[in-house]
Design a protein around this motif. Structure first.
Motif, mmCIF file in Angstrom:
data_model
loop_
_atom_site.group_PDB
_atom_site.id
_atom_site.type_symbol
_atom_site.label_atom_id
_atom_site.label_comp_id
_atom_site.label_asym_id
_atom_site.label_seq_id
_atom_site.Cartn_x
_atom_site.Cartn_y
_atom_site.Cartn_z
ATOM 1 N N TYR A 48 15.594 -53.122 1.427
ATOM 2 C CA TYR A 48 15.250 -52.824 2.810
ATOM 3 C C TYR A 48 13.945 -52.040 2.816
ATOM 4 N N THR A 49 12.988 -52.522 3.585
ATOM 5 C CA THR A 49 11.756 -51.760 3.774
ATOM 6 C C THR A 49 11.476 -51.656 5.269
ATOM 7 N N LEU A 50 10.753 -50.613 5.657
ATOM 8 C CA LEU A 50 10.470 -50.315 7.057
ATOM 9 C C LEU A 50 8.980 -50.014 7.181
ATOM 10 N N HIS A 51 8.275 -50.755 8.035
ATOM 11 C CA HIS A 51 6.817 -50.682 8.130
ATOM 12 C C HIS A 51 6.415 -50.484 9.594
ATOM 13 N N THR A 52 5.698 -49.407 9.883
ATOM 14 C CA THR A 52 5.269 -49.117 11.247
ATOM 15 C C THR A 52 4.542 -50.319 11.843
ATOM 16 N N ALA A 53 4.957 -50.683 13.044
ATOM 17 C CA ALA A 53 4.335 -51.822 13.724
ATOM 18 C C ALA A 53 2.914 -51.465 14.144
ATOM 19 N N PRO A 54 2.009 -52.448 14.131
ATOM 20 C CA PRO A 54 0.625 -52.173 14.537
ATOM 21 C C PRO A 54 0.526 -51.861 16.041
ATOM 22 N N PRO A 55 -0.567 -51.198 16.438
ATOM 23 C CA PRO A 55 -0.720 -50.759 17.837
ATOM 24 C C PRO A 55 -0.575 -51.885 18.859
ATOM 25 N N TYR A 64 8.324 -51.813 28.384
ATOM 26 C CA TYR A 64 9.767 -52.091 28.344
ATOM 27 C C TYR A 64 10.565 -50.961 27.707
ATOM 28 N N PHE A 65 9.919 -50.160 26.856
ATOM 29 C CA PHE A 65 10.640 -49.126 26.128
ATOM 30 C C PHE A 65 10.138 -47.715 26.429
ATOM 31 N N GLY A 66 8.844 -47.476 26.398
ATOM 32 C CA GLY A 66 8.320 -46.140 26.656
ATOM 33 C C GLY A 66 7.853 -45.435 25.391
ATOM 34 N N GLU A 67 7.142 -44.337 25.590
ATOM 35 C CA GLU A 67 6.499 -43.588 24.506
ATOM 36 C C GLU A 67 7.474 -42.947 23.527
ATOM 37 N N GLN A 68 8.706 -42.678 23.956
ATOM 38 C CA GLN A 68 9.660 -41.977 23.089
ATOM 39 C C GLN A 68 10.231 -42.874 21.995
ATOM 40 N N TYR A 69 9.909 -44.157 22.014
ATOM 41 C CA TYR A 69 10.466 -45.101 21.039
ATOM 42 C C TYR A 69 9.559 -45.299 19.833
ATOM 43 N N LYS A 84 25.860 -45.865 7.749
ATOM 44 C CA LYS A 84 25.451 -45.426 9.079
ATOM 45 C C LYS A 84 23.987 -45.046 8.955
ATOM 46 N N ASP A 85 23.185 -45.367 9.972
ATOM 47 C CA ASP A 85 21.751 -45.106 9.900
ATOM 48 C C ASP A 85 21.424 -43.615 9.965
ATOM 49 N N PHE A 86 20.312 -43.264 9.343
ATOM 50 C CA PHE A 86 19.748 -41.922 9.416
ATOM 51 C C PHE A 86 18.779 -41.870 10.606
ATOM 52 N N GLY A 87 18.859 -40.837 11.405
ATOM 53 C CA GLY A 87 17.845 -40.578 12.418
ATOM 54 C C GLY A 87 17.870 -41.445 13.656
ATOM 55 N N ARG A 88 18.935 -42.231 13.838
ATOM 56 C CA ARG A 88 19.064 -43.021 15.065
ATOM 57 C C ARG A 88 20.516 -43.425 15.265
ATOM 58 N N ARG A 89 20.887 -43.588 16.523
ATOM 59 C CA ARG A 89 22.269 -43.944 16.860
ATOM 60 C C ARG A 89 22.400 -45.405 17.283
ATOM 61 N N SER A 90 21.317 -45.945 17.798
ATOM 62 C CA SER A 90 21.290 -47.356 18.177
ATOM 63 C C SER A 90 19.854 -47.840 18.034
ATOM 64 N N CYS A 91 19.689 -49.144 18.033
ATOM 65 C CA CYS A 91 18.338 -49.705 17.980
ATOM 66 C C CYS A 91 18.339 -51.088 18.618
ATOM 67 N N LEU A 145 11.742 -56.900 13.987
ATOM 68 C CA LEU A 145 11.119 -55.730 14.590
ATOM 69 C C LEU A 145 12.251 -54.858 15.097
ATOM 70 N N SER A 146 12.225 -53.582 14.763
ATOM 71 C CA SER A 146 13.253 -52.655 15.207
ATOM 72 C C SER A 146 12.603 -51.590 16.085
ATOM 73 N N VAL A 147 13.277 -51.249 17.180
ATOM 74 C CA VAL A 147 12.766 -50.289 18.162
ATOM 75 C C VAL A 147 13.892 -49.293 18.429
ATOM 76 N N TRP A 148 13.573 -47.985 18.326
ATOM 77 C CA TRP A 148 14.623 -46.989 18.506
ATOM 78 C C TRP A 148 14.049 -45.667 18.955
ATOM 79 N N GLU A 149 14.925 -44.861 19.556
ATOM 80 C CA GLU A 149 14.621 -43.470 19.868
ATOM 81 C C GLU A 149 15.083 -42.624 18.704
ATOM 82 N N LYS A 150 14.189 -41.776 18.188
ATOM 83 C CA LYS A 150 14.569 -40.896 17.085
ATOM 84 C C LYS A 150 15.659 -39.930 17.542
ATOM 85 N N ASP A 151 16.618 -39.730 16.655
ATOM 86 C CA ASP A 151 17.683 -38.762 16.907
ATOM 87 C C ASP A 151 17.996 -38.097 15.573
#
Length: 159
Positions: A48-55, A64-69, A84-91, A145-151
């Motif tokens: 599993y790898t996770l790569h920040t999406a480009p601007p 559709y999501f907002g700045e907090q995502y 269970k995921d680290f740092g998020r409850r849903s995505c 592509l995964s989109v989530w609010e940090k928790d």
């Protein structure tokens, strides 16, 4: 009673073809999960790898999501352990390439499977990730592509 573990979101837009990235292009972006993976198992090969999406992807999705995502590509190459995921409850996930007939599975706290589904490509779905879950049955790399609010209170667990 089984909690609501996922929702399909047809109201969210498809990602335009010009914003799609190849696995090779995504791997050129820093793996943001590398440090977490080395804490868990320093000798593990990355499934599993996770790569920040480009601007340009973030700009497209902000209405559709907002700045907090957070917005990031996921590459998954083989079955993941129950966790269970680290740092998020849903995505929200958008699967570009499924990786085969891949099943997302959820488990109760005794690790008995309670639900599974094969999500379609090019469709948004929201999943609960603070419940034990995994993905299985890979025959190739899943690109999503995964989109989530940090928790930061979501303390991940690997069974």
């Amino acid at each position: 009673m089984i909690p609501n573990l996922y929702e399909i979101h047809y109201e969210l837009p498809s990602i335009p073809e010009e914003l799609h990235k190849s696995e090779c292009d995504i791997r050129k972006i820093k793996d943001e999960f590398a440090d977490r993976r080395s804490e868990i198992d320093p000798n593990s090969k990355p499934k599993y790898t996770l790569h920040t999406a480009p601007p340009e992807i973030k700009d497209f999705l902000l209405p559709y999501f907002g700045e907090q995502y957070e917005f990031a590509f996921q590459l998954i190459t083989s079955d993941l352990p129950i966790h269970k995921d680290f740092g998020r409850r849903s995505c929200f996930n958008y699967i570009f390439s499924s990786g085969g007939d891949v099943s997302t599975n959820w488990y109760d706290d005794n690790l008995n499977q309670i639900k599974n589904i094969v999500f379609p490509e090019n469709t948004w779905h929201k999943i609960k990730v603070d419940t034990f879950h995994n993905v299985t049955n890979f025959t190739s790399t899943r690109i999503a592509l995964s989109v989530w609010e940090k928790d930061e209170t979501a303390m991940g667990v690997i069974s």
